[in-house]
Design a protein around this motif. Structure first.
Motif, PDB file in Angstrom:
ATOM      1  N   LEU A   1      -3.435   2.650  -6.916  1.00 25.98           N
ATOM      2  CA  LEU A   1      -2.603   1.472  -6.648  1.00 25.98           C
ATOM      3  C   LEU A   1      -3.422   0.465  -5.841  1.00 25.98           C
ATOM      4  N   HIS A   2      -4.032  -0.458  -6.528  1.00 22.07           N
ATOM      5  CA  HIS A   2      -4.780  -1.520  -5.843  1.00 22.07           C
ATOM      6  C   HIS A   2      -3.809  -2.644  -5.481  1.00 22.07           C
ATOM      7  N   VAL A   3      -3.531  -2.798  -4.204  1.00 25.01           N
ATOM      8  CA  VAL A   3      -2.607  -3.842  -3.782  1.00 25.01           C
ATOM      9  C   VAL A   3      -3.132  -5.212  -4.168  1.00 25.01           C
ATOM     10  N   SER A   4      -4.445  -5.405  -4.100  1.00 29.53           N
ATOM     11  CA  SER A   4      -5.010  -6.696  -4.475  1.00 29.53           C
ATOM     12  C   SER A   4      -4.771  -6.996  -5.943  1.00 29.53           C
ATOM     13  N   ASP A   5      -4.746  -5.951  -6.765  1.00 30.72           N
ATOM     14  CA  ASP A   5      -4.510  -6.151  -8.197  1.00 30.72           C
ATOM     15  C   ASP A   5      -3.085  -6.636  -8.466  1.00 30.72           C
ATOM     16  N   ALA A   6      -2.187  -6.331  -7.543  1.00 34.06           N
ATOM     17  CA  ALA A   6      -0.807  -6.742  -7.747  1.00 34.06           C
ATOM     18  C   ALA A   6      -0.641  -8.243  -7.597  1.00 34.06           C
ATOM     19  N   GLU A   7      -1.595  -8.913  -6.906  1.00 36.92           N
ATOM     20  CA  GLU A   7      -1.540 -10.360  -6.707  1.00 36.92           C
ATOM     21  C   GLU A   7      -0.150 -10.779  -6.261  1.00 36.92           C
ATOM     22  N   LEU A   8       0.288 -10.187  -5.190  1.00 39.54           N
ATOM     23  CA  LEU A   8       1.615 -10.497  -4.684  1.00 39.54           C
ATOM     24  C   LEU A   8       1.728 -11.990  -4.391  1.00 39.54           C
ATOM     25  N   PRO A   9       2.792 -12.641  -4.840  1.00 34.13           N
ATOM     26  CA  PRO A   9       2.952 -14.062  -4.552  1.00 34.13           C
ATOM     27  C   PRO A   9       3.017 -14.311  -3.051  1.00 34.13           C
ATOM     28  N   PRO A  10       2.663 -15.510  -2.612  1.00 33.48           N
ATOM     29  CA  PRO A  10       2.761 -15.822  -1.186  1.00 33.48           C
ATOM     30  C   PRO A  10       4.180 -15.586  -0.661  1.00 33.48           C
TER      31      PRO A  10
ATOM     32  N   ASP B   1       0.837  -1.189   0.000  1.00 35.00           N
ATOM     33  CA  ASP B   1       0.000   0.000   0.000  1.00 35.00           C
ATOM     34  C   ASP B   1       0.879   1.248   0.000  1.00 35.00           C
ATOM     35  N   HIS B   2       0.629   2.156  -0.936  1.00 37.75           N
ATOM     36  CA  HIS B   2       1.354   3.420  -1.062  1.00 37.75           C
ATOM     37  C   HIS B   2       2.799   3.253  -1.573  1.00 37.75           C
ATOM     38  N   CYS B   3       3.182   2.077  -1.982  1.00 42.50           N
ATOM     39  CA  CYS B   3       4.584   1.854  -2.379  1.00 42.50           C
ATOM     40  C   CYS B   3       4.649   1.185  -3.745  1.00 42.50           C
ATOM     41  N   VAL B   4       5.381   1.805  -4.670  1.00 46.14           N
ATOM     42  CA  VAL B   4       5.494   1.278  -6.023  1.00 46.14           C
ATOM     43  C   VAL B   4       6.919   1.481  -6.518  1.00 46.14           C
ATOM     44  N   THR B   5       7.412   0.542  -7.307  1.00 45.12           N
ATOM     45  CA  THR B   5       8.711   0.668  -7.951  1.00 45.12           C
ATOM     46  C   THR B   5       8.498   0.942  -9.436  1.00 45.12           C
ATOM     47  N   ILE B   6       9.166   1.969  -9.938  1.00 45.91           N
ATOM     48  CA  ILE B   6       9.063   2.369 -11.342  1.00 45.91           C
ATOM     49  C   ILE B   6      10.385   2.072 -12.039  1.00 45.91           C
TER      50      ILE B   6
ATOM     51  N   TYR C   1       9.986  -9.381 -15.405  1.00 51.75           N
ATOM     52  CA  TYR C   1       8.815  -9.486 -14.552  1.00 51.75           C
ATOM     53  C   TYR C   1       8.888  -8.465 -13.421  1.00 51.75           C
ATOM     54  N   ARG C   2       7.738  -8.156 -12.848  1.00 60.94           N
ATOM     55  CA  ARG C   2       7.715  -7.303 -11.669  1.00 60.94           C
ATOM     56  C   ARG C   2       8.529  -7.953 -10.549  1.00 60.94           C
ATOM     57  N   LEU C   3       9.120  -7.111  -9.699  1.00 59.94           N
ATOM     58  CA  LEU C   3       9.995  -7.606  -8.639  1.00 59.94           C
ATOM     59  C   LEU C   3       9.323  -8.666  -7.770  1.00 59.94           C
ATOM     60  N   PRO C   4       8.103  -8.479  -7.277  1.00 60.69           N
ATOM     61  CA  PRO C   4       7.508  -9.527  -6.434  1.00 60.69           C
ATOM     62  C   PRO C   4       7.386 -10.862  -7.153  1.00 60.69           C
ATOM     63  N   ASN C   5       7.063 -10.833  -8.447  1.00 60.14           N
ATOM     64  CA  ASN C   5       6.965 -12.079  -9.207  1.00 60.14           C
ATOM     65  C   ASN C   5       8.333 -12.669  -9.486  1.00 60.14           C
ATOM     66  N   GLN C   6       9.326 -11.796  -9.732  1.00 57.62           N
ATOM     67  CA  GLN C   6      10.680 -12.293  -9.959  1.00 57.62           C
ATOM     68  C   GLN C   6      11.185 -13.054  -8.742  1.00 57.62           C
ATOM     69  N   GLN C   7      10.797 -12.597  -7.553  1.00 57.99           N
ATOM     70  CA  GLN C   7      11.214 -13.270  -6.328  1.00 57.99           C
ATOM     71  C   GLN C   7      10.581 -14.651  -6.185  1.00 57.99           C
ATOM     72  N   ALA C   8       9.489 -14.904  -6.913  1.00 53.87           N
ATOM     73  CA  ALA C   8       8.786 -16.181  -6.819  1.00 53.87           C
ATOM     74  C   ALA C   8       8.972 -17.058  -8.051  1.00 53.87           C
ATOM     75  N   MET C   9       9.789 -16.616  -9.013  1.00 56.23           N
ATOM     76  CA  MET C   9      10.020 -17.434 -10.209  1.00 56.23           C
ATOM     77  C   MET C   9      10.611 -18.795  -9.827  1.00 56.23           C
ATOM     78  N   PHE C  10      10.208 -19.820 -10.566  1.00 53.41           N
ATOM     79  CA  PHE C  10      10.661 -21.186 -10.278  1.00 53.41           C
ATOM     80  C   PHE C  10      11.952 -21.436 -11.037  1.00 53.41           C
ATOM     81  N   ASN C  11      13.069 -21.418 -10.317  1.00 56.53           N
ATOM     82  CA  ASN C  11      14.397 -21.471 -10.927  1.00 56.53           C
ATOM     83  C   ASN C  11      14.990 -22.875 -10.834  1.00 56.53           C
TER      84      ASN C  11
END
Length: 591
Positions: A141-150, A39-44, A431-441
């Motif tokens: 900025l809808h945080v729910s729309d970001a669907e942050l990975p677990p 919430d209130h935080c975005v990376t550009i 990919y967005r940073l949160p998704n990059q952190q959850a990529m299956f490597n």
């Protein structure tokens, strides 16, 4: 200050002295260039041509507050990763509201400036910065729309098991034509008797190795050893065991802090599935006729062209492709995934051939699963950059082959150090940073030659490749047997039986992998999010992960001669001797 253009080089020229490559400059709002972190935080993020720009500032505000007199904020962006052709600039901003408009002031190496926004480039003049249409817009900025990975995913080290080859825990359910364990060569039709009881028997071994995520290839009823030609999605294959066995596996894994991910094949069914058999029997009158992509009747091969008149996975007649745009098919497949989550408590799904399935279906399925289990991990199989599958109501991540496949190429000297860094940085910006952190490597899987074989049997290279993998952002995965040096070429040889009687050298490798997994898990948070940078010195490659309080460095000597080892004692190393980093050696240190 007037702007002119040159068609030859596609550059903006200011009064004949300003020179910047416009074709290299790009930002796309509401894409991987904008990552909502909280919430209130975005990376550009903004892309420019390599070595073309001196400085970039982001000018931003809440549009409504700005229109009422609140001044714009100006913050200099950070020079981030560089690929073979581009430089990426990033900025994480915290804003008092969840509304944002923003533009970029770009300064070239001569000191000249230009504005860049939603409608392209404009003169860096106050009158232009006062025009709302020049700015990019993130209306809310809808945080729910970001669907942050677990959160748990970025702290997970996975272990992939091909169940038929891991361990035979119950010989009473063996196929009639079972081959003695480990006897080769492995053939496409080989059965060795691996089952769920075998996995249960070795859960303590997996926990001791340190992994905390278990990815099982398909376990549902199927005539094959690989089970990617499903007959019944609601039943465990009898050669693997029972639902009671599976529940015991899930419960045992959870007791040891290990998450469980199942593999679903929804692009196609097996030819023995009741739905397809009904189509064969009843033709156009079958209630499942529109469950598949059928272009002629009766289903089969055209007598003239000998081509199949129905679509399949690849060119395999035994795997008819499913019509996932059919609402009845959608409801059936969604009920399958919910069943195994609700009844057995699994934590994740991996979806086979995800890139060939309808996006609308994936959104519907992923939404249904998140309603059942909000912290479920949803992973799609893809072999290429697949931004269209990630986020936007779909998966948290995809199998990140484009990031991992250059690793063995680097250690086999098929890529220069500079080429490797450029290619890897490119994938880290997809990919967005949160998704990059959850990529299956995963470097190797049931679909690729085994890493040890790819590296020509060189155990030191294997250790180095795994170490580099563990230092990268994403959720790393080991393929079963890698820890004891199981080798294997292309499918089916990559599916050899697990080695349960390792020799001294293989046990030493296992001890190293255990140490490496422990290191990764101990520093998982830093390795997910800390700033990443590279340093090339001769034939030595260093990967740095830097935070405000800590620096984790992995240094790899890919040359043919020794170099001085780092002054900081290594927490993990191979090939360090008398303060020298030997050829092929590597060291990991923490400052």
């Amino acid at each position: 200050m007037a702007i002119t253009t040159s068609n030859k080089c596609n550059r903006f020229l200011y009064k004949g002295v300003f020179n910047m490559l416009l074709a290299g400059i790009l930002h796309r709002p509401e894409s991987e260039d904008t990552a909502i972190l909280a919430d209130h935080c975005v990376t550009i993020r903004l892309k420019t041509a390599l070595d073309d720009v001196a400085k970039i500032e982001m000018i931003y505000a809440d549009m409504y507050l700005w229109q009422e007199g609140t001044p714009m904020q100006t913050t200099e962006m950070h020079r981030g990763l560089a690929t073979q052709s581009n430089q990426y600039w990033t900025l994480a901003v915290t804003i008092p509201t969840n509304r944002l408009i923003y533009g970029f002031r770009i300064t070239d190496k001569s000191g000249q400036t230009i504005g860049y926004g939603d409608d392209g480039f404009f003169d860096d003049q106050a009158t232009n910065w006062a025009v709302a249409g020049h700015y990019f817009h993130l209306p809310y900025l809808h945080v729910s729309d970001a669907e942050l990975p677990p959160e748990w995913v970025k702290n997970t080290v996975w272990y992939q098991i091909f169940p038929e080859r891991f361990a035979n825990g119950d010989v009473t359910n063996d196929p009639a034509n079972v081959t003695a364990w480990g006897q080769g060569p492995v053939r496409r039709e080989s059965f060795y008797g691996g089952d769920l009881k075998g996995v249960i028997d070795h859960l303590d071994d997996l926990a001791d190795l340190g992994i905390n995520g278990l990815y099982l290839c398909p376990i549902f009823t199927s005539p094959s050893n690989h089970k990617y030609d499903t007959i019944d999605h609601f039943e465990i294959d009898p050669h693997f065991g029972t639902k009671a066995d599976f529940q015991a596996l899930v419960d045992g894994a959870h007791e040891r802090g290990i998450k469980v991910m199942l593999d679903a094949v929804f692009n196609h069914f097996g030819e023995q599935s009741p739905q397809w058999q009904d189509v064969i029997k009843n033709g156009q009158q079958s209630r499942f006729a529109d469950w598949f992509h059928i272009h002629g009747w009766p289903v089969g091969r055209d007598p003239q062209t000998h081509q199949l008149n129905y679509e399949t996975f690849a060119t395999g007649a035994a795997m008819p492709k499913v019509n996932t745009q059919n609402p009845a098919v959608q409801d059936y497949l969604i009920s399958v995934t919910k069943y195994w989550v609700e009844q057995f408590g699994i934590d994740a799904w991996r979806f086979d051939v995800a890139d060939e399935v309808d996006h609308g279906f994936w959104r519907k399925l992923c939404g249904a699963l998140r309603a059942v289990k909000p912290d479920i991990y949803l992973l799609g199989e893809a072999w290429h950059s697949s931004q269209a599958l990630v986020n936007n109501g779909q998966f948290n991540a995809v199998m990140n082959y484009p990031l991992t496949q250059p690793i063995p190429a680097l250690f086999n000297h098929e890529l220069s150090l500079k080429e490797y860094v450029g290619k890897t940085n490119l994938q880290l910006t997809q990919y967005r940073l949160p998704n990059q952190q959850a990529m299956f490597n995963a470097i190797d899987t049931h679909d690729t030659p085994r890493l040890l074989t790819t590296l020509n049997g060189d155990v030191t290279k294997l250790q180095a490749a795994l170490t580099l993998l563990m230092l990268l952002p994403g959720s790393p995965c080991l393929y079963y047997g890698t820890e004891v040096g199981v080798a294997g070429g292309a499918d089916p040889d990559n599916r050899r039986c697990m080695n349960w009687q390792p020799n001294a050298d293989e046990l030493a490798l296992k001890a190293f992998v255990k140490q490496l997994v422990g290191f990764r898990r101990a520093h998982a948070s830093a390795l997910a999010s800390d700033e990443l940078s590279w340093k090339i010195e001769g034939q030595c490659l260093t990967l740095n992960r830097q935070s405000a309080t800590q620096l984790i460095s992995g240094r790899f000597n890919l040359g043919t001669t020794a170099v001085a080892a780092s002054a900081t004692p290594a927490v993990l190393s191979v090939g360090v001797h008398e303060h020298q980093l030997l050829a092929g050696g590597f060291e990991v240190s923490i400052n």
